[in-house]
Scaffold this motif. Structure first.
Motif, PDB file in Angstrom:
ATOM      1  N   SER A  47      60.721  42.383  40.563  1.00 26.65           N
ATOM      2  CA  SER A  47      60.418  43.278  41.687  1.00 26.65           C
ATOM      3  C   SER A  47      60.192  42.500  42.974  1.00 26.65           C
ATOM      4  N   GLN A  86      46.873  43.108  36.079  1.00 24.45           N
ATOM      5  CA  GLN A  86      46.308  42.290  37.148  1.00 24.45           C
ATOM      6  C   GLN A  86      45.035  41.581  36.672  1.00 24.45           C
ATOM      7  N   ILE A 137      50.536  47.717  41.117  1.00 22.94           N
ATOM      8  CA  ILE A 137      50.869  47.146  39.819  1.00 22.94           C
ATOM      9  C   ILE A 137      49.767  47.479  38.821  1.00 22.94           C
ATOM     10  N   ASN A 159      56.492  51.005  43.454  1.00 26.69           N
ATOM     11  CA  ASN A 159      55.424  50.714  42.499  1.00 26.69           C
ATOM     12  C   ASN A 159      54.109  51.435  42.787  1.00 26.69           C
ATOM     13  N   ARG A 217      54.422  42.451  32.693  1.00 28.84           N
ATOM     14  CA  ARG A 217      55.098  42.762  33.952  1.00 28.84           C
ATOM     15  C   ARG A 217      54.218  42.468  35.156  1.00 28.84           C
ATOM     16  N   ILE A 218      53.985  41.180  35.377  1.00 26.89           N
ATOM     17  CA  ILE A 218      53.151  40.777  36.513  1.00 26.89           C
ATOM     18  C   ILE A 218      53.725  39.504  37.137  1.00 26.89           C
ATOM     19  N   ASN A 245      55.801  43.687  40.088  1.00 22.81           N
ATOM     20  CA  ASN A 245      56.047  44.090  38.704  1.00 22.81           C
ATOM     21  C   ASN A 245      56.986  43.060  38.072  1.00 22.81           C
TER      22      ASN A 245
END
Length: 399
Positions: free
Chosen positions: A101, A274, A269, A266, A244-245, A97
């Motif tokens: 993360s 993705q 994700i 998580n 958020r990747i 994330n």
């Protein structure tokens, strides 16, 4: 009668990010000029958004494996080989994330309560929070301004103790923009090997290079890959901060342990993000060069404008930040940043948020528009002169 319930002490004692604290305050200021966040002013490239739209329209938004969608993992291994020179297998890669993360997963996977983790000074503030949440202790090693914010290796070596579990490095560096050479990374690797500790490398700005090179040297190339963990992200490279990747790689044994952390925090994700990341890697890559060229132009302009205001600035090689020396104001960096926000309507990140080595400076984000940089730097000059003269007066924000 039972005693009062209290939160865990190591969580209560964990520091918050000085950047996020200032951003929260800045969000209450009408028409604030934001120079404090690493938030690209570019829209996410259209081919990435189209990949996300396809996933939504196709109903492709269910759970995925914790590690990530297999097709995305394959593309990441290809990227790591093509850009960073790493030959890694899919079982050495996992999705996160954002880069945050992955760094948290690395720390939690290898560190135990009471361990010490060496981090640079200046540092990225959230890293100290991550270390505290692991029940570990952050020990700082110097990256002084006089050495262009490069690590002081003698000081780093002297900070190692029997409790040291890991050394964290960050290149290209946030907040300073310093980029560590292969030789520097190799020497850190030697120190880590001699001490028998891990190296955790934050490389979330790996392709944002202001010196014209394609990518920064990557730590795992210059040290034992079985004792290093690397975190990268799509956030900055592709202007995908809110998606958020991120992704990381390490030995398959370490990835197995990091997956336990990911499972607990998580599950998996965001599937749409993705698929967007797949689009980022499969689509045209010239967007990276175009955005980086803009950051490079903004750096040159900002250095010129700072010089005109009599404010010294550093010369970053990577990332998209510039450190401006405001020490002649006679104010602490926190006081300067607070006055800039409340009296001039400009948000800059105080150096104190990044540790003692950045005190006396503020961080300016080159991810902000050139017009905002020009206005913000001009108002910094106003505050610097009035503060130095001892006559700081409230300033009505004007366009």
């Amino acid at each position: 009668m039972q005693g009062r319930l209290e939160a865990a002490r190591h969580v209560v004692g964990a520091p918050t990010s000085g950047i996020r604290d200032l951003f929260a305050l800045a969000s209450t200021i009408p028409e604030c000029i934001h120079l404090e966040l690493g938030q690209p002013d570019f829209r996410t490239p259209s081919h990435i958004c189209e990949a996300a739209k396809w996933a939504i329209d196709a109903g492709d938004h269910g759970y995925t494996p914790t590690k990530g969608i297999p097709a995305l993992l394959d593309l990441i291994t290809e990227k790591l080989a093509r850009v960073n020179g790493h030959d890694v297998s899919v079982d050495q890669v996992l999705i996160g994330n954002g880069g945050t993360s992955l760094l948290a997963g690395a720390v939690l996977a290898v560190c135990e309560p009471g361990d010490e983790i060496l981090i640079s000074n200046p540092y990225w503030p959230t890293l100290r929070t991550i270390v505290a949440l692991a029940g570990a202790r952050a020990v700082l090693y110097r990256c002084p301004r006089e050495q262009d914010y490069q690590p002081d290796l003698d000081h780093l070596s002297a900070q190692i103790s029997p409790r040291t579990k890991a050394i964290v490095i960050n290149s290209p560096n946030n907040p300073t923009g310093a980029v560590y050479s292969g030789e520097m990374l190799a020497r850190i690797g030697e120190i880590a090997a001699a001490a028998g500790v891990w190296v955790i490398s934050d490389e979330c700005y790996d392709q944002i290079m202001l010196d014209g090179t394609a990518a920064a040297p990557s730590a795992a190339t210059f040290m034992d890959p079985d004792r290093s963990i690397t975190a990268m992200a799509f956030s900055k490279t592709y202007a995908m901060t809110g998606w958020r990747i991120g992704y990381g790689f390490a030995s398959s044994d370490v990835v197995t342990q990091m997956l336990k952390v990911a499972d607990a925090t998580n599950s998996c994700i965001n599937t749409i993000s993705q698929r967007a990341a797949q689009g980022a890697l499969q689509g045209p890559q010239d967007c990276i060069d175009q955005m980086t060229a803009s950051y490079r132009d903004r750096l040159q302009l900002s250095q010129k404008w700072l010089s005109e205001e009599g404010i010294p600035g550093n010369d970053p090689s990577g990332a998209f930040y510039l450190m401006a020396d405001v020490s002649t104001s006679g104010l602490s960096s926190h006081e300067f940043a607070t006055r800039m926000l409340l009296e001039h309507g400009v948000a800059v990140a105080p150096g104190s948020a990044f540790g003692s080595a950045a005190e006396g400076a503020v961080r300016i984000s080159l991810a902000s528009a050139a017009t905002d940089l020009r206005k913000g730097i001009s108002r910094m000059g106003e505050l610097l002169r009035s503060a130095a003269a001892g006559r700081v007066q409230p300033h009505m924000v004007k366009e």
